[in-house]
Enzyme design. Structure first.
Site, PDB file in Angstrom:
ATOM      1  N   HIS A  82     -25.508   1.496 -54.877  1.00  0.00           N
ATOM      2  CA  HIS A  82     -26.493   1.255 -53.825  1.00  0.00           C
ATOM      3  C   HIS A  82     -25.831   1.499 -52.483  1.00  0.00           C
ATOM      4  O   HIS A  82     -24.686   1.114 -52.264  1.00  0.00           O
ATOM      5  CB  HIS A  82     -27.005  -0.186 -53.900  1.00  0.00           C
ATOM      6  N   ASP A 161     -38.733 -10.298 -52.427  1.00  0.00           N
ATOM      7  CA  ASP A 161     -37.966  -9.429 -51.517  1.00  0.00           C
ATOM      8  C   ASP A 161     -38.841  -8.312 -50.978  1.00  0.00           C
ATOM      9  O   ASP A 161     -38.738  -7.931 -49.812  1.00  0.00           O
ATOM     10  CB  ASP A 161     -36.748  -8.826 -52.222  1.00  0.00           C
ATOM     11  N   ARG A 168     -39.385  -8.361 -42.530  1.00  0.00           N
ATOM     12  CA  ARG A 168     -38.168  -8.254 -41.695  1.00  0.00           C
ATOM     13  C   ARG A 168     -38.163  -6.957 -40.906  1.00  0.00           C
ATOM     14  O   ARG A 168     -37.719  -6.912 -39.758  1.00  0.00           O
ATOM     15  CB  ARG A 168     -36.915  -8.332 -42.588  1.00  0.00           C
ATOM     16  N   SER A 183     -31.251  -9.593 -50.319  1.00  0.00           N
ATOM     17  CA  SER A 183     -32.271  -8.579 -50.600  1.00  0.00           C
ATOM     18  C   SER A 183     -31.738  -7.541 -51.587  1.00  0.00           C
ATOM     19  O   SER A 183     -32.355  -7.262 -52.622  1.00  0.00           O
ATOM     20  CB  SER A 183     -32.669  -7.925 -49.268  1.00  0.00           C
ATOM     21  N   LYS A 187     -32.432  -7.429 -56.106  1.00  0.00           N
ATOM     22  CA  LYS A 187     -33.002  -6.272 -56.805  1.00  0.00           C
ATOM     23  C   LYS A 187     -32.013  -5.709 -57.817  1.00  0.00           C
ATOM     24  O   LYS A 187     -32.375  -5.348 -58.927  1.00  0.00           O
ATOM     25  CB  LYS A 187     -33.349  -5.173 -55.788  1.00  0.00           C
TER      26      LYS A 187
HETATM   27  N1  URA Z   1     -31.548  -2.477 -48.137  1.00  0.00           N
HETATM   28  C1  URA Z   1     -32.193  -3.490 -48.790  1.00  0.00           C
HETATM   29  O1  URA Z   1     -32.603  -3.358 -49.935  1.00  0.00           O
HETATM   30  N2  URA Z   1     -32.372  -4.648 -48.122  1.00  0.00           N
HETATM   31  C2  URA Z   1     -31.951  -4.841 -46.849  1.00  0.00           C
HETATM   32  O2  URA Z   1     -32.138  -5.913 -46.327  1.00  0.00           O
HETATM   33  C3  URA Z   1     -31.291  -3.773 -46.178  1.00  0.00           C
HETATM   34  C4  URA Z   1     -31.086  -2.585 -46.851  1.00  0.00           C
END
Ligand code: URA
Length: 443
Positions: A82, A161, A168, A183, A187
Site C-alpha cells: 500500500h 472507514d 475527512r 484508515s 482496510k
Molecule cells: N489512504 C487511506 O486509505 N487513508 C488515509 O487516511 C490516507 C491515505
C-alpha cells in the site's frame, strides 16, 4: 449514546475508552451518529492525537464494522502493498501481477485519487470495461484462481472507514497520523494477509511532507499490523518529484504496461523492484534479496507478469489484449509540448502543483461526484538536477481541448523550475523500517 461529552473530552486532551470508540464507530457506520459530530471528533483527534490504546480501539472498531477476506485455507502466501499516495506513483499496477507471477496471492484493495494524488482504481478504470466494484466473495475467488485481484473498497470492508475517509477529505482532517494509520490498516487487515509492505511517501508532494512524520506514520502502521498478526515492512520513498514520466490515468496504465514489458523508466523500476523484493521476502517466497530480485526480473522477462495482468483484465471485464496493445487505452485529442524557457539546471519538479494541473485537466476529482477523464495527464520528461537548454522539451500536456492544454502549459512551466543552483533532492528510497529497526537505504 451521548456524544458531545466525548468530543469535549477528546478536544481537551483526554482519552476515550475502548467501548466508547466502539460505540462511536458503530453509530457512525449505521448512520445514527451524524457527520457533524464525527467531523468535530476527527478535528479533535487531528489536534490531540490518539494514545496507543485509543489507536488500537479505533482501528479494531473500523475493522469490525465490516467483513474480512478469508484465505485461511490458502497454501500460497497472501501479500499486499500500500502506498500513502503520490503523483505518478503506479507501482501497484506492476507489483500485483509481478507478485502473482512469482507465486503469491495478491488481494489488493485500492483507492481513488485523493486531492492532488492519483488513485490506482482510476488508473485501472482507464481500461475500457474494467470493473473495480467487485463483491468480496467474487474477489476472493478470483485471487485464488489467478493470483490477483484489484478492487475498490466495497461496502462490505471497513464501511466505517469508507464514510470517515470521505468526511475527512472535505473537513481538512486527512493529514493526521493516527487517522491515516487506522484508515489504511483497518482496510489492509481485512484482506486476511500474511504480510504487508508499505510505501510511505515523504517530500513536498506527500500528505505528510516531513520525513520525521512519514517515519512516525510507518512505525505506527507497523505496530498496528504486528499486534494483529500481520508482519509489516515499510520503505520511505521520495515524493518531492513525480515517480516515472507518466502522470494521469491512461498514461500511467500505459507506463505500467511498459514496465511489465521490460521498458519502464529507471526510477519507477527501482522503487517497484525494492518494494517487490520486500514483498517476496516477507511472503517467504524468497530467502534473500538476490533471489527475490531474480524472481521479479524473470517474471518480467518471461512475460508471466504481463500475462497475469491480461488475465486480471479479462476477469474484471476488460479486453486482455490491452496488455500487449496499450494503444487500446484512451488517448487525448490535444497533445502539446512544454519547452524550457531558459537553460540551466532543473531545480524542482513540484509534484503537488503538477497533480493539481491533472485534476484541472479532468484527471482527478474536485467533488466526489466528478467524472474522471482517463485520457488526460502529463508526461513529465525531466528530473531535478538534469541540465536543459532553452527550448528543450520538458513535458507534454494531454488535454481535452486546446484551451485546457494552454492553461496547463503555463502551470506546468511554473511547476518545473530551472536555475543555476544544484537542487536538494530526496534519495529515491530513504529508509527501510521494520518493527526492530529504521535503517537508511543502501540499495
Ligand atoms: N489512504 C487511506 O486509505 N487513508 C488515509 O487516511 C490516507 C491515505
Amino acid at each position: 449514546m451521548v456524544v458531545p461529552p466525548l468530543i469535549e473530552r477528546k478536544r481537551d486532551g483526554g482519552s476515550l475508552r475502548d467501548d466508547e470508540w466502539r460505540g462511536i464507530i458503530d453509530a457512525y457506520a449505521n448512520g445514527s451518529l451524524p457527520d457533524y459530530q464525527m467531523a468535530a471528533l476527527a478535528m479533535a483527534v487531528y489536534f490531540r492525537g490518539l494514545d496507543p490504546d485509543e489507536l488500537s480501539a479505533l482501528t479494531d472498531s473500523m475493522l469490525a464494522s465490516g467483513d474480512r477476506m478469508d484465505f485461511s485455507d490458502e497454501n500460497r502466501p497472501v501479500i499486499d502493498k500500500h502506498s500513502t499516495g503520490g503523483v505518478g506513483d503506479k507501482t501497484s499496477l506492476l507489483l500485483a501481477p509481478m507478485l502473482a507471477a512469482c507465486g503469491a496471492v495478491v488481494p489488493m484493495m485500492s483507492g481513488r485519487g485523493l486531492g492532488h494524488t492519483g488513485g490506482t482504481l482510476d488508473k485501472l478504470e482507464a481500461i475500457p470495461g474494467f470493473r473495480t466494484d467487485l463483491k468480496l466473495d467474487r474477489a476472493v475467488r478470483q485471487a485464488r484462481e489467478i493470483g490477483l485481484v484489484m478492487l475498490g473498497q466495497t461496502a462490505e470492508i471497513a464501511p466505517a472507514d469508507r464514510k470517515l475517509y470521505a468526511l475527512r477529505d472535505v473537513t481538512a482532517t486527512v493529514e493526521s497520523i493516527p487517522l491515516i494509520a487506522a484508515s489504511i490498516m483497518s482496510k489492509k487487515l481485512a484482506e486476511g494477509l500474511d504480510g504487508l509492505v508499505l510505501d510511505v511517501k515523504h517530500g513536498s508532494g506527500a500528505f505528510l511532507p516531513e520525513s520525521a512524520r512519514a517515519l512516525e506514520l510507518a512505525r505506527t502502521m507497523i505496530g498496528l499490523g504486528r499486534t494483529r498478526g500481520c508482519p509489516v515492512v515499510a520503505l520511505v520513498t521520495a515524493m518531492d518529484r513525480p515517480l516515472g514520466i507518466a502522470c494521469g490515468n491512461a498514461l500511467e496504465m500505459r507506463e505500467a504496461i511498459a514496465g511489465l514489458s521490460g521498458d519502464g523508466p529507471p526510477d519507477l523500476m527501482e522503487v517497484t523492484m525494492a518494494l517487490g523484493i520486500e514483498m517476496l521476502r516477507l511472503s517467504g517466497l524468497a530467502v534473500n534479496d538476490g533471489t527475490a530480485r531474480s524472481m521479479l526480473e524473470r517474471a518480467i522477462r518471461s512475460g508471466d507478469a504481463l500475462e497475469r495482468l491480461a488475465m486480471m483484465v479479462a476477469a474484471q471485464g476488460g479486453n486482455a489484449d490491452v496488455a500487449t496493445r496499450p494503444d487500446m487505452l484512451p488517448s487525448a485529442d490535444t497533445i502539446i509540448d512544454v519547452n524550457a524557457v531558459d537553460g540551466g539546471t532543473v531545480t524542482a519538479v513540484a509534484p503537488r502543483p503538477l497533480g493539481r494541473v491533472i485534476v484541472e485537466l479532468g484527471g482527478g476529482r474536485r467533488t466526489v461526484d466528478d467524472m474522471v477523464r482517463p485520457e488526460v495527464g502529463l508526461e513529465v520528461l525531466v528530473k531535478p538536477g538534469q541540465m536543459v537548454a532553452a527550448g528543450d522539451l520538458i513535458a507534454r500536456v494531454h488535454a481535452r481541448s486546446a484551451i485546457d492544454a494552454e492553461r496547463a502549459r503555463s502551470e506546468v512551466g511554473a511547476a518545473i523550475t530551472i536555475g543555476d543552483d544544484a537542487p536538494v533532492v530526496l534519495p529515491l528510497i530513504g529508509w527501510r523500517v521494520t518493527h526492530e529497526h529504521t535503517t537508511p537505504w543502501e540499495g
